[in-house]
Design an enzyme around this catalytic site. Sequence first.
Site, PDB file in Angstrom:
ATOM      1  N   TYR A 208      51.600 -42.150 -37.294  1.00 20.55           N
ATOM      2  CA  TYR A 208      52.588 -42.290 -36.220  1.00 20.55           C
ATOM      3  C   TYR A 208      52.250 -41.250 -35.084  1.00 20.55           C
ATOM      4  CZ  TYR A 208      55.518 -44.459 -39.908  1.00 20.55           C
ATOM      5  OH  TYR A 208      55.654 -45.343 -40.944  1.00 20.55           O
ATOM      6  N   HIS A 367      63.906 -61.640 -42.674  1.00 18.74           N
ATOM      7  CA  HIS A 367      63.084 -60.656 -42.358  1.00 18.74           C
ATOM      8  C   HIS A 367      61.826 -60.955 -42.682  1.00 18.74           C
ATOM      9  CE1 HIS A 367      62.141 -56.321 -43.335  1.00 18.74           C
ATOM     10  NE2 HIS A 367      61.303 -56.936 -44.070  1.00 18.74           N
ATOM     11  N   GLU A 368      61.518 -61.741 -43.761  1.00 18.57           N
ATOM     12  CA  GLU A 368      60.148 -62.143 -44.398  1.00 18.57           C
ATOM     13  C   GLU A 368      59.621 -63.001 -43.211  1.00 18.57           C
ATOM     14  OE1 GLU A 368      58.696 -60.260 -46.574  1.00 18.57           O
ATOM     15  OE2 GLU A 368      60.489 -59.508 -47.302  1.00 18.57           O
ATOM     16  N   HIS A 371      57.852 -60.969 -40.401  1.00 15.50           N
ATOM     17  CA  HIS A 371      56.606 -60.430 -40.432  1.00 15.50           C
ATOM     18  C   HIS A 371      55.760 -61.544 -40.168  1.00 15.50           C
ATOM     19  CE1 HIS A 371      57.687 -56.763 -42.214  1.00 15.50           C
ATOM     20  NE2 HIS A 371      58.150 -57.558 -43.404  1.00 15.50           N
ATOM     21  N   GLU A 395      58.290 -53.472 -40.337  1.00 18.08           N
ATOM     22  CA  GLU A 395      59.642 -53.527 -41.005  1.00 18.08           C
ATOM     23  C   GLU A 395      60.774 -53.720 -40.120  1.00 18.08           C
ATOM     24  OE1 GLU A 395      59.844 -54.155 -44.249  1.00 18.08           O
ATOM     25  OE2 GLU A 395      57.782 -54.140 -44.505  1.00 18.08           O
TER      26      GLU A 395
HETATM   27 ZN   LIG Z   1      59.413 -56.320 -44.687  1.00 16.55          ZN
END
Ligand SMILES: [Zn+2]
Length: 426
Positions: A208, A367-368, A371, A395
């Site tokens: 980060y 959500h998936e 990705h 995420e």
């Molecule tokens: Zn995820």
Amino acid sequence: MAKYLISSLILLVIIVCVTTLNTDEDEAWAWFQEYSDAASIVENRRAKINWAYITNITDYNQQRELEYSEIRKEFTKQVAQNASTFDFNNFQNSTLKREFKRLANKGTAALSDIKFTRINKLAIGLESTYGKAKLCKTGKTELSLEPELTQMLASGRNHDDLLWIWKNWRDATGKVMREDYLEFVELQNEAARLNGYTDTGEYWRDGYSIEGYDFRADLEKLYDQLRPFYKELHTYVKSKLKAYYGADKFPDSGHIPAHLLGDMWALIWVNVEDLVLPYESSKPVNATPAIQKLTIREVFNITDEFFTSLGLETVTQEFWDNSMLEKPKDGRDVICHADALDFSDGKDFRIKQCTRLNMEDFVTVHHEMGHIQYYLQYKDLLYSFRAGANPGFHEAVGDVLALSVSTPKHLKEVGLIDSYEENYGG
Ligand SMILES: [Zn+2]
């Protein structure tokens, strides 16, 4: 066959040993591009071997994973060695400088051969223990994390049953894994030190880091901003759960017992929504009955249509052909934890999910697929750039999508609820 293929790829990226560091950035770019092609092939092979294992946990598939990790180790070492022949710390191009610094890091391949093999065995063993764990209640069939235990925690309202599930799951997983996990952490930290970090935590935080940016201070600030709201929410939910389960079930420390939040990790509290509603009139939006009338494939189709309606990409044919969208019915052990995978060839992207037909999984599917969308968007970049901007970014992309489909407005639009009423309680 695979071994020869990889060996020739390794040879491809080997640069003849030089005594002084190479300062030629054009040459560095050329090597970096060659590396990218080779890495894509190595990663594609790894992803396929890993897929075979996570969708069918057997000793044979576990062994194949271990064998391939040895081949990858040689590749990583060669790459690190070749990257280190360049004077990358003095490169003018900051992107190239950053990427070479990353490639010069050997990761766990920096460990001795024995320790490298050991850490891989530990990692695979830990995953396998968790994936295969099952509980047995007298006179009942075996209970897996998904779907049985997840469902029982979500809808169960008997305190002692919930406690039994939570405790026995930890006994069957955490307790069994404890010793191996401690050794795993030790080896992981040793690898981090060999790569110039004080420990794995510092190595992770490095993902980060940007010049002039203090990641720790920034997180602390964000946490301080959120804390007053979180404390209020925590206190409120606790008071409602206390009223339902009885104050004697709550410790003096002020914590909410983890088994009472409807989720194995006390992470998502949506399953106790009915117990914590503030007002009679504030009925939760429940799309589950309509979702239960769909097939799993239809849920994924709705999700895909959501992305294309935003002008984004539709998933590839390979996605539909290769994904595991529901728990296999043939009894084999699989790792059910929902995951989206990039096979690094620009077309093979897959989801592994033991999807259930309810609102929670409807959101998880989005959500998936978030990705997958991110993979699709960067599929034509060089290998090193086919990743999130930082380790948390992927995420966040997934959750942006997940949040936007949880609104009553959207659920109505896709026909999963008939009507809804906006009110502010009272
Ligand atoms: Zn995820």
